[in-house]
Design an enzyme around this catalytic site. Structure first.
Site, PDB file in Angstrom:
ATOM      1  N   ASP A  48       0.850  -1.195   0.000  1.00 50.76           N
ATOM      2  CA  ASP A  48       0.000   0.000   0.000  1.00 50.76           C
ATOM      3  C   ASP A  48       0.884   1.243   0.000  1.00 50.76           C
ATOM      4  OD1 ASP A  48      -2.910   1.067   0.638  1.00 50.76           O
ATOM      5  OD2 ASP A  48      -1.533   2.209   1.901  1.00 50.76           O
ATOM      6  N   TYR A  53       2.965   9.751  -0.087  1.00 49.61           N
ATOM      7  CA  TYR A  53       4.075   9.180   0.682  1.00 49.61           C
ATOM      8  C   TYR A  53       5.429   9.443   0.007  1.00 49.61           C
ATOM      9  CZ  TYR A  53       0.143   6.428   2.593  1.00 49.61           C
ATOM     10  OH  TYR A  53      -1.066   6.031   3.121  1.00 49.61           O
ATOM     11  N   LYS A  78      -2.538   5.964  -4.392  1.00 49.54           N
ATOM     12  CA  LYS A  78      -3.664   6.864  -4.112  1.00 49.54           C
ATOM     13  C   LYS A  78      -3.426   8.240  -4.720  1.00 49.54           C
ATOM     14  CE  LYS A  78      -3.736   4.606   0.402  1.00 49.54           C
ATOM     15  NZ  LYS A  78      -2.354   4.499   0.843  1.00 49.54           N
ATOM     16  N   HIS A 111      -7.442   9.623  -2.183  1.00 45.38           N
ATOM     17  CA  HIS A 111      -6.863   9.511  -0.843  1.00 45.38           C
ATOM     18  C   HIS A 111      -7.766  10.132   0.233  1.00 45.38           C
ATOM     19  CE1 HIS A 111      -2.632   9.062   1.103  1.00 45.38           C
ATOM     20  NE2 HIS A 111      -3.564   8.846   1.987  1.00 45.38           N
ATOM     21  N   LEU A 193      -2.872  -0.912  13.734  1.00 42.31           N
ATOM     22  CA  LEU A 193      -2.365  -1.016  15.115  1.00 42.31           C
ATOM     23  C   LEU A 193      -2.585   0.300  15.863  1.00 42.31           C
ATOM     24  CD1 LEU A 193       1.011  -2.797  14.212  1.00 42.31           C
ATOM     25  CD2 LEU A 193      -1.145  -3.865  14.917  1.00 42.31           C
ATOM     26  N   LYS A 233       2.341  -1.205   9.011  1.00 42.00           N
ATOM     27  CA  LYS A 233       3.659  -0.704   8.627  1.00 42.00           C
ATOM     28  C   LYS A 233       4.650  -1.045   9.732  1.00 42.00           C
ATOM     29  CE  LYS A 233       6.782   2.725   9.584  1.00 42.00           C
ATOM     30  NZ  LYS A 233       7.275   3.120  10.935  1.00 42.00           N
ATOM     31  N   SER A 234       5.824  -1.508   9.349  1.00 44.37           N
ATOM     32  CA  SER A 234       6.938  -1.549  10.291  1.00 44.37           C
ATOM     33  C   SER A 234       8.226  -1.355   9.513  1.00 44.37           C
ATOM     34  CB  SER A 234       7.004  -2.879  11.052  1.00 44.37           C
ATOM     35  OG  SER A 234       8.150  -2.848  11.898  1.00 44.37           O
ATOM     36  N   ARG A 239       9.536  -7.418  13.010  1.00 41.67           N
ATOM     37  CA  ARG A 239       8.109  -7.093  13.141  1.00 41.67           C
ATOM     38  C   ARG A 239       7.365  -7.304  11.823  1.00 41.67           C
ATOM     39  NH1 ARG A 239       8.182  -1.414  16.533  1.00 41.67           N
ATOM     40  NH2 ARG A 239       8.643  -2.293  18.592  1.00 41.67           N
ATOM     41  N   ASN A 243       4.132  -9.599  11.872  1.00 41.60           N
ATOM     42  CA  ASN A 243       2.807  -9.103  11.486  1.00 41.60           C
ATOM     43  C   ASN A 243       2.159  -9.952  10.395  1.00 41.60           C
ATOM     44  OD1 ASN A 243       3.222  -7.070  13.331  1.00 41.60           O
ATOM     45  ND2 ASN A 243       3.705  -5.490  11.803  1.00 41.60           N
TER      46      ASN A 243
HETATM   47  N1  LIG Z   1      -5.415   6.209   3.514  1.00 40.49           N
HETATM   48  C1  LIG Z   1      -4.896   6.929   4.479  1.00 40.49           C
HETATM   49  O1  LIG Z   1      -5.261   8.095   4.687  1.00 40.49           O
HETATM   50  C2  LIG Z   1      -3.843   6.332   5.350  1.00 40.49           C
HETATM   51  C3  LIG Z   1      -3.401   7.011   6.492  1.00 40.49           C
HETATM   52  C4  LIG Z   1      -2.429   6.415   7.303  1.00 40.49           C
HETATM   53  C5  LIG Z   1      -1.920   5.168   6.962  1.00 40.49           C
HETATM   54  N2  LIG Z   1      -2.320   4.532   5.807  1.00 40.49           N
HETATM   55  C6  LIG Z   1      -1.760   3.222   5.404  1.00 40.49           C
HETATM   56  O2  LIG Z   1      -1.846   2.320   6.502  1.00 40.49           O
HETATM   57  C7  LIG Z   1      -0.547   1.820   6.789  1.00 40.49           C
HETATM   58  C8  LIG Z   1      -0.413   1.464   8.239  1.00 40.49           C
HETATM   59  O3  LIG Z   1      -0.719   2.571   9.069  1.00 40.49           O
HETATM   60  P1  LIG Z   1       0.361   3.323   9.970  1.00 40.49           P
HETATM   61  O4  LIG Z   1       1.681   3.128   9.374  1.00 40.49           O
HETATM   62  O5  LIG Z   1      -0.120   4.717  10.164  1.00 40.49           O
HETATM   63  O6  LIG Z   1       0.212   2.644  11.402  1.00 40.49           O
HETATM   64  P2  LIG Z   1       0.181   1.141  11.995  1.00 40.49           P
HETATM   65  O7  LIG Z   1       0.541   0.136  10.971  1.00 40.49           O
HETATM   66  O8  LIG Z   1      -1.077   1.013  12.767  1.00 40.49           O
HETATM   67  O9  LIG Z   1       1.341   1.243  13.091  1.00 40.49           O
HETATM   68  C9  LIG Z   1       2.670   1.450  12.756  1.00 40.49           C
HETATM   69  C10 LIG Z   1       3.415   1.668  14.070  1.00 40.49           C
HETATM   70  O10 LIG Z   1       3.384   0.463  14.846  1.00 40.49           O
HETATM   71  C11 LIG Z   1       4.715  -0.015  15.047  1.00 40.49           C
HETATM   72  N3  LIG Z   1       4.650  -1.482  14.877  1.00 40.49           N
HETATM   73  C12 LIG Z   1       4.440  -2.166  13.723  1.00 40.49           C
HETATM   74  N4  LIG Z   1       4.429  -3.489  13.958  1.00 40.49           N
HETATM   75  C13 LIG Z   1       4.652  -3.652  15.281  1.00 40.49           C
HETATM   76  C14 LIG Z   1       4.760  -4.800  16.109  1.00 40.49           C
HETATM   77  N5  LIG Z   1       4.636  -6.025  15.622  1.00 40.49           N
HETATM   78  N6  LIG Z   1       5.008  -4.605  17.429  1.00 40.49           N
HETATM   79  C15 LIG Z   1       5.131  -3.359  17.944  1.00 40.49           C
HETATM   80  N7  LIG Z   1       5.034  -2.235  17.200  1.00 40.49           N
HETATM   81  C16 LIG Z   1       4.801  -2.379  15.867  1.00 40.49           C
HETATM   82  C17 LIG Z   1       5.573   0.657  14.011  1.00 40.49           C
HETATM   83  O11 LIG Z   1       6.884   0.894  14.503  1.00 40.49           O
HETATM   84  P3  LIG Z   1       8.203   0.355  13.715  1.00 40.49           P
HETATM   85  O12 LIG Z   1       8.119   0.862  12.301  1.00 40.49           O
HETATM   86  O13 LIG Z   1       9.303   0.956  14.520  1.00 40.49           O
HETATM   87  O14 LIG Z   1       8.138  -1.141  13.813  1.00 40.49           O
HETATM   88  C18 LIG Z   1       4.863   2.015  13.835  1.00 40.49           C
HETATM   89  O15 LIG Z   1       5.229   2.900  14.880  1.00 40.49           O
HETATM   90  C19 LIG Z   1       0.369   2.963   6.337  1.00 40.49           C
HETATM   91  O16 LIG Z   1       1.720   2.578   6.248  1.00 40.49           O
HETATM   92  C20 LIG Z   1      -0.267   3.327   5.038  1.00 40.49           C
HETATM   93  O17 LIG Z   1       0.072   2.375   4.034  1.00 40.49           O
HETATM   94  C21 LIG Z   1      -3.289   5.100   5.018  1.00 40.49           C
END
Ligand SMILES: NC(=O)c1ccc[n+]([C@@H]2O[C@H](COP(=O)([O-])OP(=O)(O)OC[C@H]3O[C@@H](n4cnc5c(N)ncnc54)[C@H](OP(=O)(O)O)[C@@H]3O)[C@@H](O)[C@H]2O)c1
Length: 280
Positions: A48, A53, A78, A111, A193, A233-234, A239, A243
């Site tokens: 994604d 980005y 997006k 988006h 997460l 995302k990580s 991780r 995941n």
């Molecule tokens: N459409 C939209 O408007 C929109 C907005 C936001 C996000 N997104 C998409 O959704 C994806 C995911 O969302 P997100 O990146 O905001 O947040 P997320 O995946 O909910 O959380 C990422 C956070 O959790 C940590 N993490 C990941 N796996 C872990 C694990 N197994 N144990 C402990 N901590 C862990 C990561 O740290 P580390 O990296 O240090 O592991 C990072 O700080 C984005 O990358 C993007 O592709 C879309």
């Protein structure tokens, strides 16, 4: 490589989407290519990304370097907020294909709706043309509230295949998910997460301990069993693998109810009704 295969969901136009993908928002730019390759090694076949980005080029480099057949990887990008006008949307999409180094994407999303701008139905018309040309196998929206989707359904001819919204145990999104389901739209949970905010919760720790998994695995499993698509995302290889390793156990009804019970006003990102920035 995770031990169990990643399931797929069928979108409303018949296209299959892997239920787990790799999120790329805020990956360190100089590591993005290698981290996407790491995700492929861990079994992910869905990435994604977004124009916002600014990493489509690195994602494309990983695709090319992986040696995976293009048809084996599901790629989502997006439309950025500055490009909702019809011709701007078409031009921005062409730039995405160029950056990704591919002649089609699997899914192209608007988006954000940017309701004050009021151009998302025009953007949707452009996405319909892109889909008709075969350069996007499916099209959808992101951060659309039911009212925004209603307008797309009224003015468009294609029902969005997905609606990608913030969703996690602290933001269950009942209303949006019910609207999506009623219209055959798959919900994708972004920040599954809660950007880490839910991982210290004692209820989630208890569920995870009962199954001998980590809190992140318990939460991702909850999403999958709700029927949503997730892409955590990580930037850490261990991780990334952790995941993806969520298909060898199942939460029971009580586990699901316990996590459901954590719902609150836990939004971490912008609200779609008030997000109107075009300079991101
Ligand atoms: N459409 C939209 O408007 C929109 C907005 C936001 C996000 N997104 C998409 O959704 C994806 C995911 O969302 P997100 O990146 O905001 O947040 P997320 O995946 O909910 O959380 C990422 C956070 O959790 C940590 N993490 C990941 N796996 C872990 C694990 N197994 N144990 C402990 N901590 C862990 C990561 O740290 P580390 O990296 O240090 O592991 C990072 O700080 C984005 O990358 C993007 O592709 C879309």
């Amino acid at each position: 490589m995770s031990t169990c295969a990643i399931p797929t969901l069928r979108l409303n136009n018949g296209v299959l989407i892997p239920q787990l993908g790799f999120g790329t928002y805020k990956l360190p730019p100089d590591q993005t290519r290698d981290l996407v390759l790491c995700a492929f090694d861990a079994g992910y076949r869905h990435v994604d990304t977004a124009q916002m980005y600014r990493n489509e080029r690195e994602v494309g480099q990983a695709l090319a370097a992986s040696g995976l057949p293009r048809a084996e990887v599901f790629v989502t990008t997006k439309l950025n907020n500055a490009f909702h006008a019809h011709d701007a949307a078409l031009a921005a999409f062409a730039r995405s294909l160029d950056a990704l180094g591919t002649d089609y994407v699997d899914l192209f999303l608007i988006h954000w709706p940017l309701p004050a701008l009021g151009l998302y139905t025009q953007a949707w018309a452009a996405l319909e043309e892109i889909a008709a040309s075969g350069r996007a196998r499916a099209i959808g929206v992101s951060n659309f509230q039911p009212a925004h989707l209603e307008r797309v359904l009224e003015t468009g001819t294609v029902v969005p295949a997905v609606n990608q919204v913030e969703a996690h145990p602290y933001l269950r999104q009942d209303e949006v998910r019910a609207f999506d389901a009623a219209h055959g739209i798959v919900t994708q949970a972004w920040s599954p997460l809660g950007r880490g905010t839910v991982l210290g919760d004692s209820v989630i720790a208890d569920v995870a301990a009962r199954h001998g998994v980590t809190p992140a695995q318990a939460v991702l499993r909850w999403h999958v069993q709700r029927g949503d698509v997730v892409f955590p995302k990580s930037a850490k290889p261990a991780r990334i693998a952790e995941n993806a390793d969520i298909f060898g156990f199942a939460l029971g009804e009580e586990d699901m109810a316990a996590i459901d019970g954590l719902n609150r006003d836990g939004r971490t990102g912008s609200h779609p009704d008030t997000e109107n920035r075009t300079d991101r």
